[in-house]
Scaffold this motif. Sequence first.
Motif, PDB file in Angstrom:
ATOM      1  N   GLU A 107       0.764  -1.154  -0.006  1.00  0.00           N
ATOM      2  CA  GLU A 107       0.130   0.034  -0.217  1.00  0.00           C
ATOM      3  C   GLU A 107       0.863   1.092  -0.079  1.00  0.00           C
ATOM      4  OE1 GLU A 107      -3.878  -1.804   2.440  1.00  0.00           O
ATOM      5  OE2 GLU A 107      -2.341  -0.586   3.381  1.00  0.00           O
ATOM      6  N   VAL A 108       1.943   1.127   0.743  1.00  0.00           N
ATOM      7  CA  VAL A 108       2.867   2.408   0.814  1.00  0.00           C
ATOM      8  C   VAL A 108       3.630   2.521  -0.800  1.00  0.00           C
ATOM      9  CG1 VAL A 108       5.100   3.229   1.688  1.00  0.00           C
ATOM     10  CG2 VAL A 108       3.341   2.016   3.235  1.00  0.00           C
ATOM     11  N   ILE A 109       3.920   1.627  -1.305  1.00  0.00           N
ATOM     12  CA  ILE A 109       4.405   1.639  -2.562  1.00  0.00           C
ATOM     13  C   ILE A 109       3.278   2.388  -3.515  1.00  0.00           C
ATOM     14  CG2 ILE A 109       5.076   0.371  -4.656  1.00  0.00           C
ATOM     15  CD1 ILE A 109       6.308  -1.673  -2.724  1.00  0.00           C
ATOM     16  N   ASP A 110       2.088   1.778  -3.302  1.00  0.00           N
ATOM     17  CA  ASP A 110       1.057   2.215  -4.406  1.00  0.00           C
ATOM     18  C   ASP A 110       0.688   3.848  -3.937  1.00  0.00           C
ATOM     19  OD1 ASP A 110       0.658  -0.157  -5.382  1.00  0.00           O
ATOM     20  OD2 ASP A 110      -1.035  -0.779  -3.955  1.00  0.00           O
ATOM     21  N   SER A 111       0.613   4.203  -2.756  1.00  0.00           N
ATOM     22  CA  SER A 111       0.603   5.299  -2.497  1.00  0.00           C
ATOM     23  C   SER A 111       1.468   6.391  -2.957  1.00  0.00           C
ATOM     24  CB  SER A 111       0.629   5.629  -1.105  1.00  0.00           C
ATOM     25  OG  SER A 111      -0.625   4.967  -0.344  1.00  0.00           O
ATOM     26  N   TYR A 112       2.997   5.974  -2.816  1.00  0.00           N
ATOM     27  CA  TYR A 112       3.889   6.849  -3.490  1.00  0.00           C
ATOM     28  C   TYR A 112       3.747   6.899  -4.951  1.00  0.00           C
ATOM     29  CZ  TYR A 112       6.255   7.923   0.790  1.00  0.00           C
ATOM     30  OH  TYR A 112       6.505   8.566   2.037  1.00  0.00           O
ATOM     31  N   LYS A 113       3.345   5.709  -5.606  1.00  0.00           N
ATOM     32  CA  LYS A 113       3.181   5.588  -7.202  1.00  0.00           C
ATOM     33  C   LYS A 113       2.217   6.650  -7.619  1.00  0.00           C
ATOM     34  CE  LYS A 113       4.471   2.855 -10.873  1.00  0.00           C
ATOM     35  NZ  LYS A 113       5.717   2.718 -11.372  1.00  0.00           N
ATOM     36  N   GLU A 114       0.993   6.623  -6.698  1.00  0.00           N
ATOM     37  CA  GLU A 114      -0.030   7.303  -6.993  1.00  0.00           C
ATOM     38  C   GLU A 114       0.223   8.958  -7.190  1.00  0.00           C
ATOM     39  OE1 GLU A 114      -3.694   7.814  -4.475  1.00  0.00           O
ATOM     40  OE2 GLU A 114      -3.588   5.682  -4.540  1.00  0.00           O
TER      41      GLU A 114
ATOM     42  N   LYS B  51      -8.871   7.144  12.686  1.00  0.00           N
ATOM     43  CA  LYS B  51     -10.217   7.017  13.547  1.00  0.00           C
ATOM     44  C   LYS B  51     -11.138   8.049  13.202  1.00  0.00           C
ATOM     45  CE  LYS B  51      -9.913   7.053  18.215  1.00  0.00           C
ATOM     46  NZ  LYS B  51      -9.380   7.348  19.392  1.00  0.00           N
ATOM     47  N   GLU B  52     -10.794   9.066  13.041  1.00  0.00           N
ATOM     48  CA  GLU B  52     -11.672  10.260  12.875  1.00  0.00           C
ATOM     49  C   GLU B  52     -12.358  10.143  11.502  1.00  0.00           C
ATOM     50  OE1 GLU B  52     -12.491  13.416  14.168  1.00  0.00           O
ATOM     51  OE2 GLU B  52     -13.028  14.604  12.238  1.00  0.00           O
ATOM     52  N   ILE B  53     -11.771   9.742  10.431  1.00  0.00           N
ATOM     53  CA  ILE B  53     -12.366   9.461   9.225  1.00  0.00           C
ATOM     54  C   ILE B  53     -13.111   8.508   9.094  1.00  0.00           C
ATOM     55  CG2 ILE B  53     -11.789   8.915   6.789  1.00  0.00           C
ATOM     56  CD1 ILE B  53      -9.645  10.854   6.911  1.00  0.00           C
ATOM     57  N   PHE B  54     -12.746   7.400  10.004  1.00  0.00           N
ATOM     58  CA  PHE B  54     -13.797   6.282  10.283  1.00  0.00           C
ATOM     59  C   PHE B  54     -15.111   6.478  10.721  1.00  0.00           C
ATOM     60  CE2 PHE B  54     -15.250   2.299  12.346  1.00  0.00           C
ATOM     61  CZ  PHE B  54     -15.474   1.507  11.157  1.00  0.00           C
ATOM     62  N   SER B  55     -15.009   7.330  11.966  1.00  0.00           N
ATOM     63  CA  SER B  55     -16.399   7.643  12.711  1.00  0.00           C
ATOM     64  C   SER B  55     -17.210   8.784  11.894  1.00  0.00           C
ATOM     65  CB  SER B  55     -15.902   8.064  14.172  1.00  0.00           C
ATOM     66  OG  SER B  55     -15.120   9.344  14.236  1.00  0.00           O
ATOM     67  N   ARG B  56     -16.366   9.531  11.201  1.00  0.00           N
ATOM     68  CA  ARG B  56     -17.057  10.606  10.371  1.00  0.00           C
ATOM     69  C   ARG B  56     -17.725   9.954   9.098  1.00  0.00           C
ATOM     70  NH1 ARG B  56     -15.155  15.651   7.662  1.00  0.00           N
ATOM     71  NH2 ARG B  56     -13.157  14.712   7.916  1.00  0.00           N
ATOM     72  N   CYS B  57     -16.945   9.022   8.315  1.00  0.00           N
ATOM     73  CA  CYS B  57     -17.424   8.790   6.954  1.00  0.00           C
ATOM     74  C   CYS B  57     -17.502   7.446   7.057  1.00  0.00           C
ATOM     75  CB  CYS B  57     -16.433   8.914   5.904  1.00  0.00           C
ATOM     76  SG  CYS B  57     -15.756  10.757   6.316  1.00  0.00           S
ATOM     77  N   ASP B  58     -17.401   6.376   7.997  1.00  0.00           N
ATOM     78  CA  ASP B  58     -17.567   5.058   8.048  1.00  0.00           C
ATOM     79  C   ASP B  58     -16.905   4.340   7.065  1.00  0.00           C
ATOM     80  OD1 ASP B  58     -18.524   2.551   8.791  1.00  0.00           O
ATOM     81  OD2 ASP B  58     -20.242   2.704   7.625  1.00  0.00           O
ATOM     82  N   VAL B  59     -15.506   5.232   6.917  1.00  0.00           N
ATOM     83  CA  VAL B  59     -14.652   4.536   5.719  1.00  0.00           C
ATOM     84  C   VAL B  59     -13.182   4.149   6.566  1.00  0.00           C
ATOM     85  CG1 VAL B  59     -13.355   4.716   3.766  1.00  0.00           C
ATOM     86  CG2 VAL B  59     -15.616   5.365   3.901  1.00  0.00           C
ATOM     87  N   PHE B  60     -12.756   2.886   6.307  1.00  0.00           N
ATOM     88  CA  PHE B  60     -11.574   2.725   7.110  1.00  0.00           C
ATOM     89  C   PHE B  60     -10.362   3.152   5.997  1.00  0.00           C
ATOM     90  CE2 PHE B  60      -7.918  -0.030   8.322  1.00  0.00           C
ATOM     91  CZ  PHE B  60      -7.544   0.518   9.454  1.00  0.00           C
ATOM     92  N   LEU B  61      -9.558   3.866   6.378  1.00  0.00           N
ATOM     93  CA  LEU B  61      -8.366   4.109   5.394  1.00  0.00           C
ATOM     94  C   LEU B  61      -7.147   3.422   5.995  1.00  0.00           C
ATOM     95  CD1 LEU B  61      -8.428   8.057   5.100  1.00  0.00           C
ATOM     96  CD2 LEU B  61      -9.038   6.121   3.194  1.00  0.00           C
ATOM     97  N   SER B  62      -6.606   2.398   5.453  1.00  0.00           N
ATOM     98  CA  SER B  62      -5.448   1.684   5.995  1.00  0.00           C
ATOM     99  C   SER B  62      -4.174   2.634   6.332  1.00  0.00           C
ATOM    100  CB  SER B  62      -5.441   0.471   5.147  1.00  0.00           C
ATOM    101  OG  SER B  62      -4.979   0.829   3.960  1.00  0.00           O
ATOM    102  N   GLN B  63      -3.435   1.951   7.211  1.00  0.00           N
ATOM    103  CA  GLN B  63      -2.071   2.725   7.586  1.00  0.00           C
ATOM    104  C   GLN B  63      -1.460   3.154   6.284  1.00  0.00           C
ATOM    105  OE1 GLN B  63      -3.416  -0.025   8.910  1.00  0.00           O
ATOM    106  NE2 GLN B  63      -3.405   0.045  11.162  1.00  0.00           N
ATOM    107  N   GLY B  64      -1.204   1.741   5.551  1.00  0.00           N
ATOM    108  CA  GLY B  64      -0.065   1.906   4.272  1.00  0.00           C
ATOM    109  C   GLY B  64      -0.915   3.131   3.321  1.00  0.00           C
ATOM    110  N   THR B  65      -1.900   3.546   3.398  1.00  0.00           N
ATOM    111  CA  THR B  65      -2.419   4.608   2.446  1.00  0.00           C
ATOM    112  C   THR B  65      -2.447   6.046   3.189  1.00  0.00           C
ATOM    113  OG1 THR B  65      -4.754   4.500   3.195  1.00  0.00           O
ATOM    114  CG2 THR B  65      -3.798   3.146   1.223  1.00  0.00           C
TER     115      THR B  65
END
Lengths: 233, 123
Positions: A107-114, B51-65
């Motif tokens: 995911e980290v790679i994809d984010s930087y690639k984005e 946490k904030e975006i999950f509680s506000r939008c019900d969408v989990f953004l993963s750590q790697g993103t």
Amino acid sequence: MSIMLKNTINGLDKILFDEIPKGSVILVTGAEGTLKSGLVFSMMTNYIAAHDEHGLYVTLEQNVESHLRNMNSLGIKEEGGLHIFDYRDMRLEWMDSELDLIKTTEEVIDSYKEKYNNLTLFALDSLNALYSISENGNMRNKIYNFFSHLRDEDLTSFLIMESAQSRISGQFSQFHQIEHFLADGTIELGMIEGKGGVKRYIQILKMRATKHAMEKHQLTINDNGINILGPIY
Amino acid sequence: MKTSVENVADLCEFSEDNCKKFVDRIIKTNREVFMMSSLLEKQMCGYDLIKEIFSRCDVFLSQGTVYPVLYTLEGEGLLHAEYSKGDMRSKKYSLTLSGRKVAEKDVEDFAKALEQVSLLLKR
């Protein structure tokens, strides 16, 4: 298509006769203190400095600051287009959660690639650290998929792997066998004791679709950075 | 055979799921705007933002993103990071002056873009 890496290290053309195909996954193995991180980081910074491209160096062993301190002590300077990512904040803040670090790294790679569509180089320092923090379940498949992901993204990748213990014991661990099969290239770094004392060496064990020397060549470091000298007999 | 009432219920459920799928995709693709929007209100670490975006939008953004976005925005001078006093476990991010301007503009433009898309679909 090839990636022009031959000129990134002084003397690299003594062991690499062709350029490496883009998207190759290359293992850089060796015992501690053999300049694995320094060699990879140096190749990447010099390549990025000469091209309008971006690179990503993911370090699991150190944080960004200590990695840069270490590189500076070797005379290797930071380069703007080379992004360094560490897991310190993530691991501290998510201490109580189990992170799938292979998936997260993808995911980290994809984010930087984005963000940077001309991201062409990737390094992971190190695979050993990734294994030690990751769950072992289905690791063979995960590694296979990870290598595939790097190829799909067309990233020329360097995966650093400390291999001293497994070499001393005379056998690779099961994971190490997989990487050697899957990788397009293997560069081994090591130390050898001769008449003139201990010398560092570099040897290309395998490099698909690329002509290369088979001999061990001496590796030195001075104020100008890393240099590859003649063969060690 | 399902009764028509059950069919309508199924359809509503499907519609809700489908809508959630689109919202999920929009937020994940434009997470930078949502993260900066959250930071307009207060300083946060990566964990707080997720946490904030999950509680506000019900969408989990993963750590790697999330963390790569924080680091690149910091690198671009749009975010300022500092460790909380007495807590080296979490690095709090706040918008710099230029970051605040960019965030406000992006949030406004993003809302306008969504309105435009909605109008285009209703034509």
